[in-house]
Design an enzyme around this catalytic site. Sequence first.
Site, PDB file in Angstrom:
ATOM      1  N   SER A  50     -30.749 -40.277  13.418  1.00 20.70           N
ATOM      2  CA  SER A  50     -30.357 -38.940  13.873  1.00 20.70           C
ATOM      3  C   SER A  50     -30.835 -37.823  12.955  1.00 20.70           C
ATOM      4  CB  SER A  50     -28.833 -38.869  14.007  1.00 20.70           C
ATOM      5  OG  SER A  50     -28.385 -39.826  14.936  1.00 20.70           O
ATOM      6  N   GLU A  83     -39.931 -51.083 -49.204  1.00 19.03           N
ATOM      7  CA  GLU A  83     -41.060 -51.787 -48.611  1.00 19.03           C
ATOM      8  C   GLU A  83     -42.211 -52.029 -49.591  1.00 19.03           C
ATOM      9  OE1 GLU A  83     -41.344 -53.173 -45.597  1.00 19.03           O
ATOM     10  OE2 GLU A  83     -39.286 -52.581 -45.075  1.00 19.03           O
TER      11      GLU A  83
END
Length: 753
Positions: free
Chosen positions: A463, A183
Site C-alpha cells: 500500500s 619497549e
Amino acid sequence: MTLAIIAGLGFATYSYFSLEKEMTQKLESKRFIVPTEYYAGPRVFSARNSGTPEVIEGLFTKQNFRRREYDQRLLQGDYFLADREQCSARMQLPLDENQVGCLAWVNKDIPTEKVDSSLQVLVFQNDSTISKIFAGAPFQEVTSAFGEAPLLAQYIGNEPLMQKTVTLGEVPPTCSNAIMAIEDAQFLEHGGVSFKGILRALVKNITTGRKEGGSTITQQLVKNYFLTSERTIKRKYQEFIMSILLESRFNKDEILETYLNVIYMGQNGSFQVRGYGAAARYYFNKEVTNLDLSECSLLAAIVNSPGLYNPFKKPANAERRRHLVLEKMKGLDFITESQMATADNTPLPRAPVTLATETAPYYLDAVRKQLDGLKVPVEGLRIYTALDLESQQAAQESLSGHLNNLEKTNKHIKGLKEKGNSLEGIVLVGDNRTGLVTVVVGGRNYRMTQFNRAIDGHRQVGSTMKPFVFLTALINETPEGKPFTPITLLNDEKQQIKYEGQTWAPENYGKKYFGTVPMFYALKNSLNAATANLGMSVGIGNIVDVAHKFGVDSELKAFPSLTLGAFEMYPREVLQSYMTIANLGTRKDISFVRKAVNADGAEVYTFNPNERQVEDPAIVASLISMMKQVVISGSARAIPLNGFTNPAAGKTGTTNDNKDAWFSGFTPYLTTIVWVGYDNNLQHKLTGSSGGVPVWTDFMKKIGSRYPADDFALPEDAVKVTLDEDTLKALNALQAPFDPTSVELVFKKGTEP
C-alpha cells in the site's frame, strides 16, 4: 671453510642490497598511499530548534573544542559561552529579556585568513530553543549554522582503520619516554638491533620459562610497516637486515615518529586503531598533545598487546601493565616517585560511547556505491557525507529494539527465530530541505551481514503505492468531467476487475468493505477495493507516469495490481518519491554525499540537488492533507497515541502475503522510511501498522522532536476546509469509533465544497 665464508658474505651482501631495494620501494609506495577519509555530516542548528546552552556545549566539548572567554578572539576549534549581557556586548546587538545567552564557535577546518568571518553564534531562548542565529563579520542573521564535521572512518583500500598522523613535536616527551622505557630502553644507543636485548631476552626465556621479546622499536616498525607478523626464520632475518638498513637511512626522530604513527593500538568495531594520534582520541577523547603521564604510560602498556591490555575489556591487565611501564620509567629516572604514585592511582578511562558502530558501515556502503555510480574513484579522497550520527544511532536502536521485542513476544516470529530465521529491517531518513540522506540502516548489524537492504533490497511495496493512485486522481477528472477532490465518493465493494482477458478480485484487509466512501477515507484506511477501482478509473499508465515523475526508477508494468503495490521497488526510490510529496511536488535528487575533496583540496564532487517542480503544489498539498488523516485516525493512528504529536503524514504498506511491512512517513522537515521482513521471504504476518509504525514512532520521538511542530505549508492556490460531523455522516466517513467528528482537508481553489 673459506668458500663457506665467501658464500655467506656473498649471500649477506646480496640480501642487503636486495632488501634495501625492496624496503625503498615499499617505503616510497606507502608514503604515497593516502587513506580515504569519511566525515559524518555536521550538526545543523536551525532557528526554533530545541536546544539549551549546556546540551549544545556538550556537543562541542565532545569534539575537543577549546573554551575561551567571551571577549577573547576565537581561533579554529574555539568556542565561548556567554550570558545575555556578555553576548550583547560581544555582538554589539541588543538581546531581549527572553533571550538568556549565546554560544559562538569557529570550526576547525576554517582557513586562518577566514577565522573572523567564520564565527557562528546561537542565541538561546528561555523556552529551551534556539532563538536566532548569526554568522560572519559583521554579524548577519542566518537561518542555520553548522558544527564541525567529525571524522568517521578511514580506509586504505578495503582496510578500515582509525589513524591520525602526528609529528614527534606533538607527542609529549612523557609518551616518548614511556614507550622507550617499556619497549626499547636502548633505542637512542643501538643501530637498529639490540644484541644486549636479544641476549637478555634469551636468558630470561631460559631461566624463567616466560617468553620475552628482544625486538627494538626499529624492528617493530619494520615488522609493522614492511613485513608480516609470521614467525619464520626468513622473516626474522629480513627484519634483522632491514632494521639495520632503516637506521642507516633515517635518524632516530624519524624512526620514532613513524613508529608512533603506524603501530597497531587496538580495535574499534571493524576499524583498526593505528598510531598514537588515533589512540589518544579513541581511549581518552583527547588530542595526543594533551596526554598526561598516566595516559602516556597506558598507551605504552597497550602497545605490547592491544587485546590483552585493553583498558575497557581487561582493566586489571591494563593496570598491571601500566604499573610496569611506570616502574621502568622510574628506574630510568624519567619520573619521580610521587609522579609514579599519582599516575598509578589514576582511574582508567571509560569506554567511549561510539555512535552507530553496528550500522554506520551501511551508510558508507551507500556512499561508495553513489560515487562509484558517478565514476568518482574514492581512493585518497576526503568524503564529506550527510550522515547524522545521533540520528543513525537512534534509528539503529529503534529498529533493533522493535525487532528484538517481536522475536521475544510474537509467537509466530519467535517460532521462526528458534528455527534460525532472523527478522530484518531498514530505516532511511532524508532531509526534505536539502535532499540529503542522513540515515541509512540497512539491517540489524553490518558485521552479521553486509547485504545493504536499504540500498540493494528490491521488495514489494504494498500500500506504499496507494498515494500515487490518489495523486493521479487529484490531477485528473472523474468520468463525469468533474475534478477529483478528497471527498469524491468511491465504491468500496468487492468486485471483479477484468483486464486484458484476465480477472482480478482485490480484497480488503479482513475482508471488510465500507460501501461508498470519500477518497480521504479510503486512503486513510487503506481500502484495497476502493483504491483498485479508482486506479482503473484514472488509468494505470497515468499512475506509472506520476510515480516515475516523483522519483520511482524501477520498471512499473501497467497491471491493475500495481494500484496495490504488487511490484518491487528499492527503498531509496520510496524515500525519493515520498520526499517529493513532502516538498509539495518539488523534486530534489537525494544524495548521501555533500562533497568529495582530493589530496590537493580540489572538490571532485559537490552535491547539487537539481531541484525542479514536477507537480502543482496545491494538488500535492491536497494529497498531504489526506495522508495526514492516515496518522490522525487511520492505519497509523498509533503514532500520536504513542507520543509523537508533531504534524505528520504517511502511509502504511502491507503486501498481500504479509512478507513485507512498511511505513513511510514525513513531517515538513524529515521523511523516514521503515521496512521489516525476512531476507528469505518468509511470511511474518505483520502489517505496516505492527511492523513499521512502531519503529517510525520511536525514532521520530527522539529525532523529529528536534524540529518545530510546524504544519505543512499551504500553497497560494489551495484552501483549507474543515468538515463537520454532519458532513462526515453524509459522506459515510463516520463508521469506526476512532473516526473523528471534525476533519481538516486541503482543496485546490475552485474545487472546495
